[in-house]
Enzyme design. Structure first.
Site, PDB file in Angstrom:
ATOM      1  N   ALA A  66       9.231  10.927   4.891  1.00 22.88           N
ATOM      2  CA  ALA A  66      10.412  11.617   5.409  1.00 22.88           C
ATOM      3  C   ALA A  66      10.538  11.429   6.913  1.00 22.88           C
ATOM      4  O   ALA A  66       9.546  11.404   7.632  1.00 22.88           O
ATOM      5  CB  ALA A  66      10.318  13.104   5.079  1.00 22.88           C
ATOM      6  N   GLU A 115       4.786   8.551  -2.428  1.00 20.15           N
ATOM      7  CA  GLU A 115       5.306   9.286  -3.582  1.00 20.15           C
ATOM      8  C   GLU A 115       6.466   8.547  -4.240  1.00 20.15           C
ATOM      9  O   GLU A 115       6.633   8.586  -5.462  1.00 20.15           O
ATOM     10  CB  GLU A 115       5.723  10.691  -3.140  1.00 20.15           C
ATOM     11  CG  GLU A 115       4.524  11.562  -2.768  1.00 20.15           C
ATOM     12  CD  GLU A 115       4.904  12.814  -1.998  1.00 20.15           C
ATOM     13  OE1 GLU A 115       4.332  13.885  -2.286  1.00 20.15           O
ATOM     14  OE2 GLU A 115       5.779  12.729  -1.101  1.00 20.15           O
TER      15      GLU A 115
END
Length: 259
Positions: A66, A115
């Protein structure tokens, strides 16, 4: 309209999706999550696409997770609603994509990037890539299934080692743990991913997709939905199913024969 950092290209029955923000190491923003979701919907609905390749732009990183600048200013409820929950929705959609997905990892995969990579069914990587869950070093936690899907993939012990120590795994360690399947020179990554995709695309597509769903179910990936979908499909092939539809249209009671 937000600038698109997700590039979709089709080559026959193989689609390639590229995270195209190399200047920021392909770090993810809310807009990119929206674009990833839309892309997954398009692919899932496209009957001509048999295999999907997911990769990153540039040579340094597949995705470093992120974009901190995007979420650091969020209030707690917005962090839950617009970031953690949203990322789960999008990544789950990729993990459950109808077609097989090859993650062609062109560089580092950290945090949310790791992920995202594990939503793929097969992972091939370049030799210089590293893998890490560094969230604890910035006082947060893995938020997009690093403590769930990753555990199912490599086991709790390996996942704890990554998440609690912040250690960067080399490709050798990643391959040993089962995180990646193949390691290739950077210059051959695209070629190898496409070769593998073509080999898979040549197989019976429905069989491939059903096999993926069965294995996902065995690994705890939405098992109930998989069983319901297959049961519904099987029931739809029966003579009784055809009779049920006929009787409904003819406004009469059905006569079922059990076949």
């Amino acid at each position: 309209m937000a600038e698109s950092f997700i590039r979709l290209a089709r080559d026959g029955d193989v689609a390639t999706v590229t995270l195209n923000r190399p200047a920021k190491l392909n770090s993810l923003t809310p807009a990119m999550l929206d674009q990833l979701e839309q892309t997954a919907r398009e692919l899932d609905a496209d009957g001509d696409v048999r295999v999907v390749i997911l990769t990153g732009g540039g040579e340094k990183a597949f995705c470093v997770g992120a974009d901190i600048n995007e979420w650091a200013a969020l209030q707690p409820l917005d962090m839950w609603r617009r970031w953690v929950r949203r990322g789960h929705q999008v990544f789950d959609q990729w993990a459950r994509l109808r077609q097989p997905v090859i993650a062609a990892i062109n560089g580092h995969a950290f945090g949310g990037g790791l992920e995202l990579a594990i939503t793929g069914d097969i992972r091939i990587t370049v030799e210089h890539a590293q893998f890490a869950l560094p969230e604890a070093s910035i006082a947060t936690c893995p938020g997009w299934s690093g403590t769930q899907r990753l555990v199912r993939l490599i086991g709790a012990s390996h996942a704890k080692y990554l998440a609690l120590s912040g250690t960067r795994l080399s490709v050798a360690d990643a391959q040993h743990s089962g995180l990646v399947h193949e390691v290739v020179p950077a210059i051959r990554l695209g070629e190898r991913a496409m070769t593998l995709a073509r080999e898979m695309a040549a197989k019976a597509p429905v069989s491939l997709q059903l096999t993926k769903q069965l294995i996902n179910a065995a690994a705890g990936e939405d098992a109930a939905a998989t069983l319901e979908a297959m049961a519904g499909a099987l029931a739809a092939t029966t003579d009784d199913a055809a009779e049920g539809i006929r009787s409904f249209r003819e406004k009469r009671s059905p006569s079922y024969l059990g076949r």
